[in-house]
Design an enzyme around this catalytic site. Structure first.
Site, short mmCIF file in Angstrom:
data_model
loop_
_atom_site.label_atom_id
_atom_site.label_comp_id
_atom_site.label_asym_id
_atom_site.label_seq_id
_atom_site.Cartn_x
_atom_site.Cartn_y
_atom_site.Cartn_z
N HIS A 7 -51.17 14.61 38.28
CA HIS A 7 -51.04 16.09 37.66
C HIS A 7 -52.26 17.26 37.89
O HIS A 7 -52.25 18.25 37.58
CB HIS A 7 -50.85 16.06 36.07
CG HIS A 7 -49.34 15.69 35.67
ND1 HIS A 7 -48.10 16.02 36.40
CD2 HIS A 7 -49.03 14.50 35.16
CE1 HIS A 7 -47.20 15.40 35.75
NE2 HIS A 7 -47.69 14.37 35.14
N ASP B 282 -42.65 8.91 39.82
CA ASP B 282 -43.16 9.02 38.51
C ASP B 282 -42.03 9.76 37.87
O ASP B 282 -41.06 10.75 38.34
CB ASP B 282 -44.26 9.67 38.19
CG ASP B 282 -44.93 9.61 36.88
OD1 ASP B 282 -45.85 8.83 36.72
OD2 ASP B 282 -44.66 10.53 36.06
N HIS C 275 -42.36 12.37 35.95
CA HIS C 275 -42.77 13.58 35.87
C HIS C 275 -43.03 14.13 37.31
O HIS C 275 -43.73 13.63 38.36
CB HIS C 275 -44.23 13.98 35.14
CG HIS C 275 -44.00 13.38 33.59
ND1 HIS C 275 -44.49 12.01 33.32
CD2 HIS C 275 -43.68 13.82 32.54
CE1 HIS C 275 -44.16 11.92 31.87
NE2 HIS C 275 -43.84 12.89 31.36
N ASP D 178 -42.83 5.11 34.52
CA ASP D 178 -42.35 5.73 33.08
C ASP D 178 -41.07 6.24 33.03
O ASP D 178 -40.66 6.93 32.09
CB ASP D 178 -43.38 6.94 32.72
CG ASP D 178 -43.90 7.71 33.55
OD1 ASP D 178 -43.46 7.64 34.83
OD2 ASP D 178 -44.74 8.76 33.51
#
Length: 344
Positions: free
Chosen positions: A162, A197, A199, A286
């Protein structure tokens, strides 16, 4: 397979972050590394420390993906923050340039708001040392692959995908996967990053969005309903020299392993025309159904075919740990992926 981790990474360990407006225990804590290291040991894989966690070479490489003022901010902000009367122990901004800003601030509060995109990135007294050590682990793994290893794993904590050129967010400060890609570019003409991931890897996308030498692909929970919200749409395909070198596949919330693997197959088909010579895997775990940040619904056994598909590309590969937070299944998820990838 060589695996890298520095105990200095544990020096970044904020206990809380802001979740839905309230302080909450941070899932991005040293326990993550402990569980992942235990899983590696169970597979007979040993962690090695990077030769250095702070070298001129590492800093020069970081300046190829992050701005100098952002790197200076990360290194100096805590001391400047604590020098303010009444300042809290952790750096946490109370103002952000929503919609953009016209002037770069000099004041620590303004700089914190400029560089810390959200409230998941508190900075403590020892945070920079831990953040830099995480990048050093990615550097060590990438250097191993650049030097001829078929694959290497970096247990990066804090994660990095990120983090943009001058923005931290989502527990991420330095973009470890982007750093690894730039190191492989020192040897290979075309490098691909595949982000699995939960996200979207918005920081990675931003770093390479206008570049045609690094292809970026991400499959993730639909950002219209999930973090990071403002990036990750299927219409984001790159710009300038990078047009067509970015591919996002958003998935419906609670998508299961079958849907995820079908999307991965489409992502890899989209990557094929780029003809990468080397690969970075932004390895989030995740997407598992029990993860505390749950948005998808994979089972542990789903990570094995994910690893197998990435291994089948038969490319020099750096595995860079991204998300995946403490649950009893975390280590099992890593082990399942690595069994599929063929490291055991």
């Amino acid at each position: 397979m060589q695996c890298f981790y520095s105990p200095a990474q544990d020096r970044h360990a904020p206990a809380t972050f802001l979740l839905r407006g309230a302080p909450a225990p941070s899932p991005e804590r040293p326990e993550r590394a402990e569980r992942l290291a235990e899983a590696l040991g169970g597979l007979g894989l040993r962690l090695s420390s990077p030769a250095s966690i702070d070298s001129p070479g590492l800093r020069q490489r970081l300046e190829t993906i992050h701005t100098p003022r952002y790197l200076q901010f990360l290194e100096t902000i805590h001391a400047r923050w604590r020098a303010m009367p009444g300042a809290a122990e952790l750096v946490a901004p109370n103002v952000h340039p929503a919609g953009g800003g016209h002037h770069y601030p000099e004041h620590p509060i303004g700089q914190a708001g400029w560089h810390l995109h959200d409230m998941a990135c508190p900075i403590g007294a020892d945070s920079f040392a831990g953040i830099l050590a995480s990048a050093a682990s990615a550097e060590a793994a990438a250097d191993a692959v650049k030097g001829g290893e078929r694959a290497a794993y970096a247990l990066c904590r804090p994660p990095g995908h990120h983090a943009g050129p001058e923005r931290a967010g989502g527990f991420c400060f330095l973009n470890n996967a982007a750093l690894a890609a730039c190191i492989l570019r020192e040897r290979y003409a075309r490098v691909a990053i595949v982000d699995v991931d939960l996200h979207h890897g918005n920081g990675t996308q931003d770093i390479f969005y206008a570049r045609g030498d690094v292809w970026t692909g991400s499959l993730h929970a639909d950002p219209s309903e999930f973090y990071p919200f403002f990036w990750g749409g299927a219409d984001e395909r790159g710009s300038g020299d990078g047009e067509g070198a970015n591919l996002n596949i958003p998935l419906s919330i609670d998508s299961n392993g079958r849907g995820f693997i079908e999307a991965l197959d489409r992502l890899l088909e989209g990557m094929a025309a780029f003809r990468p010579e080397a690969l970075i895997v932004a390895l989030g775990l995740d997407a598992h159904k029990d993860d505390p940040l749950a948005g998808l619904a994979l089972d542990t056994e789903d990570f094995t075919p994910i690893g197998a598909r990435l291994n089948a590309l038969d490319l020099p590969t750096v595995l860079v740990q991204e998300g995946g937070y403490p649950t009893p299944s975390l280590g099992n998820n890593l082990a399942a992926f690595l069994r599929g990838f063929g490291t055991t």
